[in-house]
Design a protein around this motif. Structure first.
Motif, PDB file in Angstrom:
ATOM      1  N   GLY A 116       0.892  -1.146   0.000  1.00  0.00           N
ATOM      2  CA  GLY A 116       0.000   0.000   0.000  1.00  0.00           C
ATOM      3  C   GLY A 116       0.932   1.197   0.000  1.00  0.00           C
ATOM      4  N   PRO A 137      -8.978   8.003  -1.072  1.00  0.00           N
ATOM      5  CA  PRO A 137      -9.243   6.810  -0.276  1.00  0.00           C
ATOM      6  C   PRO A 137      -9.676   5.603  -1.100  1.00  0.00           C
ATOM      7  N   ARG A 161      -4.963   1.798   0.326  1.00  0.00           N
ATOM      8  CA  ARG A 161      -5.087   1.001   1.534  1.00  0.00           C
ATOM      9  C   ARG A 161      -4.376  -0.332   1.311  1.00  0.00           C
ATOM     10  N   THR A 162      -3.863  -0.896   2.383  1.00  0.00           N
ATOM     11  CA  THR A 162      -3.206  -2.194   2.314  1.00  0.00           C
ATOM     12  C   THR A 162      -4.257  -3.292   2.427  1.00  0.00           C
ATOM     13  N   ASP A 163      -4.235  -4.224   1.491  1.00  0.00           N
ATOM     14  CA  ASP A 163      -5.174  -5.333   1.495  1.00  0.00           C
ATOM     15  C   ASP A 163      -4.673  -6.433   2.433  1.00  0.00           C
ATOM     16  N   VAL A 183      -3.228   2.830   6.086  1.00  0.00           N
ATOM     17  CA  VAL A 183      -4.556   2.749   6.713  1.00  0.00           C
ATOM     18  C   VAL A 183      -5.171   4.139   6.928  1.00  0.00           C
ATOM     19  N   GLY A 184      -4.652   5.139   6.199  1.00  0.00           N
ATOM     20  CA  GLY A 184      -5.263   6.457   6.272  1.00  0.00           C
ATOM     21  C   GLY A 184      -4.364   7.597   6.683  1.00  0.00           C
ATOM     22  N   ASP A 198      -8.361   4.087   9.282  1.00  0.00           N
ATOM     23  CA  ASP A 198      -9.352   3.042   9.048  1.00  0.00           C
ATOM     24  C   ASP A 198      -9.074   1.942  10.072  1.00  0.00           C
ATOM     25  N   LEU A 247      -9.879  -1.767   9.176  1.00  0.00           N
ATOM     26  CA  LEU A 247      -8.861  -2.358   8.325  1.00  0.00           C
ATOM     27  C   LEU A 247      -7.612  -2.701   9.134  1.00  0.00           C
TER      28      LEU A 247
END
Length: 287
Positions: free
Chosen positions: A138, A151, A157-159, A179-180, A193, A196
């Protein structure tokens, strides 16, 4: 107190469900302020030198690294030295001889497969040298004036599933996650997040790292630690403290010419910021 390793500090923090603070340093005043602030809080700390900081110092790593090592060895708290956001393999290979125990190898700008291949090669070399290695999956934007990613943009974002596979395949010791947060924020208005983050903590079996933490208010920092973050990177907050204090001093003392008069004010402001940040992380509730 002897210089310790980043791996030691992060492992101990993870076992205690806490986070260690890692501050980016640019000048000797940064080094002294981070250590003084950590000593006041009676907490360990990581000194980080970024590739950008090396570039600012005419591309020379050793002068700042040697100063950091000397200061760390005389500190009253455990201090580790970390080479941050490295994209240059040549710079990576200078880390062991310069006193660094860890590196953050940054190939997050590359597509997944290329990021994995580059990181795997860096991890293999680092481990052969006894170095602890961190990577990023990410993209935490904001460096070099780049705006934060939307966003909903790819890579914003990291999956969790991808993170689990990446850690297993790359062999890294820690993972920085998106994560934000965003680098270089000058206001503390970012929100993470947290759902997440909890998913990532459950999916990944190495410590999680939060970059761009200067933009987070205290409540978000504490929640990040409670959600599984084990290393918290801070840089811009120190520069804001130093620059703001020097601006105020010079406005009140326009006749000042001795650099020690205003650098000491800036150093003290940074030390206070370090103490406040470290204490905030130390008061985070365990998950």
């Amino acid at each position: 107190m002897p210089l310790v390793t980043t791996g030691e500090l992060v492992t101990a923090a993870a076992a205690a469900h806490r986070a260690v603070a890692a501050f980016n340093i640019i000048t000797l005043e940064h080094v002294e302020a981070v250590i003084a602030g950590a000593e006041t809080a009676a907490e360990p700390v990581v000194l980080q030198v970024s590739e950008n900081a090396v570039r600012f110092r005419y591309g020379r790593l050793l002068p700042l690294a040697r100063a950091a090592v000397a200061a760390a060895e005389r500190a009253a708290v455990p201090v580790a030295l970390h080479l941050d956001h490295i994209t240059s393999d040549a710079l990576l290979r200078q880390a062991p001889d310069a006193g660094f125990s860890s590196v953050m190898y940054d190939a997050a700008r590359l597509p997944y497969a290329e990021n994995l291949a580059a990181t795997r090669a860096a991890a293999d070399w680092a481990h052969a040298q006894g170095l602890w290695i961190e990577a990023e999956l990410g993209e935490v934007r904001g460096k070099h004036g780049a705006p934060p990613l939307d966003p909903h943009a790819a890579g914003a974002r990291t999956d969790p599933a991808e993170a689990k596979a990446f850690v297993a395949a790359s062999g890294v010791d820690a993972l920085a996650v998106a994560v934000g947060s965003s680098h270089a924020m000058t206001t503390r208005t970012a929100a993470l997040d947290h759902a997440l983050l909890h998913q990532l903590a459950a999916a990944v079996d190495v410590p999680l790292v939060l970059h761009g933490s200067s933009g987070l208010p205290d409540g978000e920092l504490r929640a990040a630690v409670a959600g599984g973050i084990t290393k918290v990177n801070i840089g811009t907050a120190l520069n804001l403290a130093m620059t703001g204090a020097i601006r105020c001093f010079l406005a009140d003392h326009p006749e000042a010419a001795d650099t020690r008069t205003y650098l000491s004010v800036g150093r003290e402001a940074m030390a206070r910021t370090v103490t406040e940040t470290v204490r905030t992380l130390a008061t985070a509730s365990p998950p």
